[in-house]
Design a protein around this motif. Structure first.
Motif, mmCIF file in Angstrom:
data_model
loop_
_atom_site.group_PDB
_atom_site.id
_atom_site.type_symbol
_atom_site.label_atom_id
_atom_site.label_comp_id
_atom_site.label_asym_id
_atom_site.label_seq_id
_atom_site.Cartn_x
_atom_site.Cartn_y
_atom_site.Cartn_z
ATOM 1 N N VAL A 157 0.704 5.087 8.220
ATOM 2 C CA VAL A 157 0.220 3.716 8.016
ATOM 3 C C VAL A 157 -0.280 3.510 6.589
ATOM 4 N N LEU A 158 -0.717 4.592 5.937
ATOM 5 C CA LEU A 158 -1.242 4.432 4.581
ATOM 6 C C LEU A 158 -0.158 3.924 3.628
ATOM 7 N N ASP A 159 1.054 4.439 3.824
ATOM 8 C CA ASP A 159 2.154 4.044 2.947
ATOM 9 C C ASP A 159 2.416 2.533 3.062
ATOM 10 N N GLY A 160 2.501 2.042 4.290
ATOM 11 C CA GLY A 160 2.759 0.605 4.496
ATOM 12 C C GLY A 160 1.604 -0.241 3.967
ATOM 13 N N LEU A 161 0.370 0.207 4.226
ATOM 14 C CA LEU A 161 -0.790 -0.571 3.775
ATOM 15 C C LEU A 161 -0.841 -0.628 2.253
ATOM 16 N N SER A 162 -0.466 0.490 1.637
ATOM 17 C CA SER A 162 -0.493 0.546 0.175
ATOM 18 C C SER A 162 0.542 -0.428 -0.412
ATOM 19 N N LYS A 163 1.716 -0.486 0.218
ATOM 20 C CA LYS A 163 2.746 -1.434 -0.260
ATOM 21 C C LYS A 163 2.269 -2.871 -0.040
ATOM 22 N N GLU A 219 -5.381 0.082 -4.265
ATOM 23 C CA GLU A 219 -5.614 1.243 -3.392
ATOM 24 C C GLU A 219 -6.971 1.189 -2.687
ATOM 25 N N THR A 220 -7.946 0.502 -3.289
ATOM 26 C CA THR A 220 -9.264 0.396 -2.641
ATOM 27 C C THR A 220 -9.102 -0.275 -1.277
ATOM 28 N N THR A 221 -8.435 -1.427 -1.260
ATOM 29 C CA THR A 221 -8.319 -2.189 -0.012
ATOM 30 C C THR A 221 -7.398 -1.482 0.986
ATOM 31 N N SER A 222 -6.301 -0.891 0.491
ATOM 32 C CA SER A 222 -5.386 -0.256 1.448
ATOM 33 C C SER A 222 -6.054 0.949 2.113
ATOM 34 N N ASN A 223 -6.799 1.725 1.349
ATOM 35 C CA ASN A 223 -7.445 2.890 1.946
ATOM 36 C C ASN A 223 -8.578 2.491 2.884
ATOM 37 N N ALA A 224 -9.328 1.459 2.512
ATOM 38 C CA ALA A 224 -10.388 1.001 3.416
ATOM 39 C C ALA A 224 -9.774 0.566 4.749
ATOM 40 N N MET A 282 -8.718 -7.602 4.181
ATOM 41 C CA MET A 282 -8.849 -6.609 5.263
ATOM 42 C C MET A 282 -8.904 -7.291 6.626
ATOM 43 N N LYS A 283 -9.613 -8.420 6.683
ATOM 44 C CA LYS A 283 -9.697 -9.135 7.968
ATOM 45 C C LYS A 283 -8.315 -9.625 8.385
ATOM 46 N N ALA A 284 -7.582 -10.199 7.416
ATOM 47 C CA ALA A 284 -6.231 -10.706 7.732
ATOM 48 C C ALA A 284 -5.348 -9.560 8.225
ATOM 49 N N LEU A 285 -5.471 -8.409 7.575
ATOM 50 C CA LEU A 285 -4.653 -7.254 7.966
ATOM 51 C C LEU A 285 -4.994 -6.792 9.375
ATOM 52 N N LEU A 286 -6.278 -6.537 9.638
ATOM 53 C CA LEU A 286 -6.656 -6.023 10.959
ATOM 54 C C LEU A 286 -6.328 -7.045 12.046
#
Ligand code: HEM
Length: 540
Positions: A172-178, A325-330, A486-490
């Motif tokens: 999931v980290l890869d997709g979130l980072s993109k 990367e801050t937001t994707s990792n969080a 982050m809210k939109a993502l979750l």
């Protein structure tokens, strides 16, 4: 010829005297430092001190008290303080504490003097002009980009399930980072990286960004390290491979093109009525860079207060470095926490599904209380940055809320610090402090946000009684941006899928790096990743 020899000889003598003087200073430093009697971990390595343990330093405060010292480079003493009064003093006194060269090592050639690295009046000027672009009204307008890109990510993962079956094992980290790269491109400067598009074309800027960051050319090379010891070396150019130099040039050219286009667009805005639809759409761009350029061109800003083109250009890589990367990792850590607490994942999903739209507004997202609590608890327990550093630019006296006892048994209600000493701001240690959050501080408990402990009210963080976005005038300017992203993502992800960790939870640890990425103990050589088993959520 003789005169040339005399000049060279004088130069060599001056350099030798300077080196000798620096060496004597280094050798004497541990015996003269005003921090020398503070308690702290022992070190047996003169060159690196305790630096290799700094990533695990979050429990030092429990061992030695909130205020301690550890050994930094070349036997120097570094102040580590989790004392909230001391932190307030340091973070709100930017004239006395600046970002040290050590903290600029990895990124300075890349981001230039953008907001992240500018100091003094230059920083104040940039911040004044940039603040409005990060206000709530501006972020509200960007919410649609966050949701659209989050939806695109669900499509990428769904197609992986269609190909490999359910549940699919996905990093999931890869997709979130993109996703967050695409978002910062669009919301930051209306630039489409298109990195989520598996059939997309090569992207010049994305490749250049990866070359510069992946090359290690911006990392802590020996030469950069020596520049810390002998600052005059900073006047010698750093080479880098031809490939890295080319990548820098590509990034600069693209940045300049973007700035130029936006300026032209703003100048043409008055003529919007006569423009065709495409040009009118462009003239309404609401990305951060456009807003910043607009604010900078506002007639109410005196010419002397305006940012130069060079300063504006420096914000492009700054946004990329600070906001990607801050937001994707969080968000990856949020999914990690929710996958080991399935009942919380269900509760969050139910809350999000109760909203009948796939595209809520920022205000609708902000009205979801459990989503808010999950984000707060994730950023408290898993802040993307563990620590940050400051350097005292003058001798100072730092007040303490909790007196500290030195190794001679003497009690102090303040700490004296010498000019040139380093201070570590322990973000993770404060966020996870049992003295502040209670005995369950290390547990993921979103419901704790129903009643914030009194001790947490004193944490000098800019948001949420925590240090994750830091505090004072150098706190994160992009915190509202990342919270809504982050809210939109979750919101989008938990409505679409169910998440399970694909490995035992003990296998996932925080990687020792500037941004805390998840990495597997069983596969350290594979770099950061967060493999999960994902299946579509079947709505009743
Ligand atoms: C979860 C996401 C994020 C976290 C945890 C975070 C955290 C931080 C922290 C701790 C700092 C202070 C660093 C220091 O001084 O050593 C900082 C500064 C900064 N952040 Fe963020 N950040 C996040 C997202 C973003 C985003 C999305 C943007 C931009 C769109 C951004 C832009 C910046 C900038 C420009 C600075 C420098 C501010 C200054 O020095 O005035 N950040 N951030």
């Amino acid at each position: 010829m003789e005169a040339k020899l005399v000049v060279l000889l004088s130069l060599a003598i001056a350099i030798a005297i300077y080196l000798q003087w620096r060496l004597i200073q280094l050798i004497l430093r541990p015996y003269t430092s005003s921090l020398r009697y503070l308690p702290g971990p022992t070190s047996h390595n003169w060159l690196l001190g305790n630096l290799t343990q700094v990533y695990q330093s979050s429990n030092w405060a429990e061992q030695y008290g909130d205020t301690l010292k550890y050994k930094g480079l070349f036997g120097s003493d570094v102040l580590f303080t989790a004392d909230t009064r001391a932190l307030h003093h340091i973070l709100n006194n930017t004239a006395a504490y600046c970002r040290p060269e050590l903290a600029r090592l990895g990124i300075s050639d890349f981001v230039g003097e953008g907001l992240l690295l500018a100091e003094g009046e230059r920083h104040r000027q940039q911040r004044r002009i940039m603040n409005p672009a990060f206000g709530p009204a501006q972020i509200r307008e960007l919410t649609d980009i966050f949701l659209r890109k989050a939806t695109e990510l669900t499509k990428v993962w769904s197609s992986s399930m269609a190909e490999h079956g359910e549940p699919a094992r996905i990093d999931v980290l890869d997709g979130l980072s993109k996703m967050t790269l695409d978002v910062i491109g669009l919301a930051g400067f209306s630039y489409e990286f298109d990195s989520l598009n598996i059939h997309g074309r090569r992207n010049e800027l994305n490749e250049a960004f990866n070359t510069v960051f992946g090359s290690g050319a911006n990392g802590a090379s020996l030469f950069r390290f020596l520049r810390l010891l002998f600052p005059p070396l900073k006047y010698l150019p750093v080479g880098g491979t031809k490939e890295v130099r080319n990548a820098h040039q590509i990034m600069r050219n693209i940045g300049m093109r973007l700035v130029r286009e936006k300026k032209d667009m703003i100048l043409n805005q008055g003529k919007a009525a006569s423009l065709d639809e495409d040009a009118r759409g462009k003239s309404n761009q609401r990305d951060l860079l456009t807003l910043l350029i607009k604010a900078n061109m506002d007639p109410s800003i005196p010419k002397s207060q305006r940012l130069s083109d060079e300063d504006i250009l420096a914000q492009v890589p700054t946004f990329l470095v600070a906001g990607h990367e801050t937001t994707s990792n969080a968000t990856a850590w949020a999914l990690y926490a929710l996958s080991i607490e399935p009942q919380m994942q269900t509760r969050l999903r139910e809350e999000c599904l109760a909203l009948s739209t796939d595209y809520p507004s920022m205000d609708e997202l902000n009205q979801l209380p459990f989503l808010d609590a999950v984000i707060r608890e994730t950023l408290r327990l898993h802040p993307p940055l563990n620590n940050t550093l400051r350097e005292a630019v003058t001798d100072d006296v730092i007040p303490l809320s909790k007196p500290c006892v030195d190794v001679r048994g003497r009690i102090h209600d303040h700490v004296k610090i010498d000019k040139g000493s380093m201070v570590q701001i322990p973000i993770l240690a404060v966020n996870r402090s049992k003295a502040i959050w209670g005995e369950d501080a290390l547990e993921f408990k979103p419901d704790r946000w129903g009643k914030v402990p009194d001790a947490a009210q004193k944490v000098p963080g800019t948001w949420g009684n925590m240090m994750s976005f830091l505090g004072g005038s150098r706190s994160c300017i992009g915190y509202r941006f990342s919270l809504v992203e982050m809210k939109a993502l979750l919101f989008t992800l938990v409505r679409a899928f169910e998440f399970d960790l694909a490995v035992p939870k003990e296998d996932v640890v925080r990687q020792n790096a500037s941004v805390q990425r998840p990495i597997l103990l069983s596969a350290m050589d594979q770099g950061s990743q967060l493999p999960m088993l994902i299946r579509p959520y079947q709505r009743a």
